[in-house]
Design a protein around this motif. Sequence first.
Motif, mmCIF file in Angstrom:
data_model
loop_
_atom_site.group_PDB
_atom_site.id
_atom_site.type_symbol
_atom_site.label_atom_id
_atom_site.label_comp_id
_atom_site.label_asym_id
_atom_site.label_seq_id
_atom_site.Cartn_x
_atom_site.Cartn_y
_atom_site.Cartn_z
ATOM 1 N N MET A 58 0.821 -1.213 0.000
ATOM 2 C CA MET A 58 0.000 0.000 0.000
ATOM 3 C C MET A 58 0.854 1.262 0.000
ATOM 4 O O MET A 58 0.373 2.348 -0.331
ATOM 5 C CB MET A 58 -0.930 0.009 1.226
ATOM 6 C CG MET A 58 -0.188 0.154 2.543
ATOM 7 S SD MET A 58 -1.316 0.140 3.947
ATOM 8 C CE MET A 58 -0.156 0.298 5.324
ATOM 9 N N ILE A 59 2.133 1.154 0.344
ATOM 10 C CA ILE A 59 2.997 2.331 0.461
ATOM 11 C C ILE A 59 3.123 3.075 -0.868
ATOM 12 O O ILE A 59 3.074 4.311 -0.914
ATOM 13 C CB ILE A 59 4.395 1.926 0.980
ATOM 14 C CG1 ILE A 59 4.276 1.383 2.403
ATOM 15 C CG2 ILE A 59 5.362 3.110 0.927
ATOM 16 C CD1 ILE A 59 5.577 0.821 2.959
ATOM 17 N N ALA A 60 3.247 2.327 -1.971
ATOM 18 C CA ALA A 60 3.453 2.966 -3.280
ATOM 19 C C ALA A 60 2.283 3.872 -3.644
ATOM 20 O O ALA A 60 2.467 5.057 -3.957
ATOM 21 C CB ALA A 60 3.659 1.907 -4.352
ATOM 22 N N SER A 61 1.073 3.343 -3.573
ATOM 23 C CA SER A 61 -0.096 4.149 -3.910
ATOM 24 C C SER A 61 -0.334 5.242 -2.877
ATOM 25 O O SER A 61 -0.768 6.348 -3.207
ATOM 26 C CB SER A 61 -1.345 3.269 -4.032
ATOM 27 O OG SER A 61 -1.302 2.505 -5.224
ATOM 28 N N GLY A 62 -0.031 4.940 -1.618
ATOM 29 C CA GLY A 62 -0.169 5.953 -0.573
ATOM 30 C C GLY A 62 0.741 7.146 -0.834
ATOM 31 O O GLY A 62 0.338 8.304 -0.680
ATOM 32 N N LEU A 63 1.983 6.851 -1.237
ATOM 33 C CA LEU A 63 2.943 7.926 -1.539
ATOM 34 C C LEU A 63 2.474 8.757 -2.726
ATOM 35 O O LEU A 63 2.561 9.996 -2.712
ATOM 36 C CB LEU A 63 4.313 7.314 -1.831
ATOM 37 C CG LEU A 63 5.447 8.297 -2.152
ATOM 38 C CD1 LEU A 63 5.676 9.249 -0.992
ATOM 39 C CD2 LEU A 63 6.728 7.538 -2.494
ATOM 40 N N VAL A 64 1.952 8.086 -3.752
ATOM 41 C CA VAL A 64 1.444 8.794 -4.930
ATOM 42 C C VAL A 64 0.296 9.728 -4.541
ATOM 43 O O VAL A 64 0.219 10.875 -5.005
ATOM 44 C CB VAL A 64 0.974 7.784 -6.000
ATOM 45 C CG1 VAL A 64 0.108 8.465 -7.051
ATOM 46 C CG2 VAL A 64 2.166 7.141 -6.673
ATOM 47 N N LEU A 65 -0.597 9.261 -3.687
ATOM 48 C CA LEU A 65 -1.741 10.082 -3.281
ATOM 49 C C LEU A 65 -1.298 11.291 -2.464
ATOM 50 O O LEU A 65 -1.839 12.391 -2.603
ATOM 51 C CB LEU A 65 -2.729 9.240 -2.475
ATOM 52 C CG LEU A 65 -3.448 8.141 -3.267
ATOM 53 C CD1 LEU A 65 -4.249 7.249 -2.330
ATOM 54 C CD2 LEU A 65 -4.359 8.750 -4.318
ATOM 55 N N ILE A 66 -0.287 11.098 -1.610
ATOM 56 C CA ILE A 66 0.225 12.231 -0.818
ATOM 57 C C ILE A 66 0.847 13.280 -1.735
ATOM 58 O O ILE A 66 0.614 14.482 -1.588
ATOM 59 C CB ILE A 66 1.252 11.733 0.217
ATOM 60 C CG1 ILE A 66 0.550 10.885 1.290
ATOM 61 C CG2 ILE A 66 1.981 12.916 0.863
ATOM 62 C CD1 ILE A 66 1.498 10.198 2.241
ATOM 63 N N LEU A 67 1.635 12.816 -2.711
ATOM 64 C CA LEU A 67 2.271 13.751 -3.645
ATOM 65 C C LEU A 67 1.242 14.458 -4.524
ATOM 66 O O LEU A 67 1.473 15.585 -4.974
ATOM 67 C CB LEU A 67 3.272 13.008 -4.524
ATOM 68 C CG LEU A 67 4.524 12.470 -3.826
ATOM 69 C CD1 LEU A 67 5.368 11.659 -4.796
ATOM 70 C CD2 LEU A 67 5.353 13.618 -3.256
ATOM 71 N N GLY A 68 0.117 13.810 -4.770
ATOM 72 C CA GLY A 68 -0.889 14.390 -5.658
ATOM 73 C C GLY A 68 -1.956 15.188 -4.947
ATOM 74 O O GLY A 68 -2.943 15.593 -5.583
#
Length: 340
Positions: A58-68
């Motif tokens: 889940m970290i990968a998508s979580g990081l993308v959502l934070i950056l976006g």
Amino acid sequence: MLGLNVTVVILTFIAYVLPFLAPKFFPFLSVLTLVLPFFLIVNALFFVYWLLQMKRQMIASGLVLILGITFINKFYKFSALDLPKEEGDMVVMSYNVRLFNLFQWLPSPHVKEDIRRFINEMNPDVLCLQEYSENAGVDLRVYKYRTVFMQGYQIKSGQAIFSKYPIIDEGQIAFEGSDNMLVYADIRKGRDTLRVYNMHLQSIKISPDVNEMEQHVDSINKRKSTMVLHRISEAFKKQQIQAEELMEHKKECRYPMIICGDMNNSAFSYVYRGIKGDLNDCFEEAGKGFGATYNFKYYPARIDYIFADRRFKVKSFQHFPEFKNSDHFPIVTRIKLEPR
């Protein structure tokens, strides 16, 4: 699932970078900016999927959502702003009227009268119309001042700015190799002078008709998808040149400015970033919901904008997806120029 997740994450990262890269260098990749909101939604679904299993994927998508997170307001607003009306407020409306249905794209015989009535009800102080045509015979004599630039032969069309305030200067930029154009008017309101731009950038031209465009989506195949991608890519390259002409022109303007019109591109694009510059996007400041401005049932496309100088206070913003008398929806904002 992991492989699909990684693919979506990579595509999302690429879409994040594209607003900073000129489309002429990466025309096919620039198409990704149109579907960035879809990528964000898919990443959110992947995040929940892995979270329910308590897996570190889940970290990968979580990081993308934070950056976006900075992109969210460009796509969806959870609350609107509607400040009280005051003396000095100015209502600005932008609308691509599609020649007032001159060629009967819509079956209703009352389209042009409905548009005229809607304009009168909104009663904007400044009205910017794209794909305007005097051949349609729509009576807008309520506006004493107007800037109209047309092109064509038998059926002329173009851009128009109508104003309740005196227009002291005007001009146009006819884009080379395109039927589109940019017009501007310097408007005197009290002791202040304002610059209003009305833009209509290159169309994607997937189809001249919205219903036909939807058929492309319903019956898509490899040949058609390649054709659509090519058309979008070519349109984005033209839009870049047109946007750069506007960006260069507005550098010389010493007045508070308002930029209205049909950009034919998303709020995640290089073109949007360049034209907006340090102006306020009135939807972001005061709008609500998706802010869709184009009648396309598969996606809430926001491709029409009103940008205002930071010296203006944005007090309200509305879009009207229920008003389907064109392939675009009208947008209206109320702003007030703050004293220096």
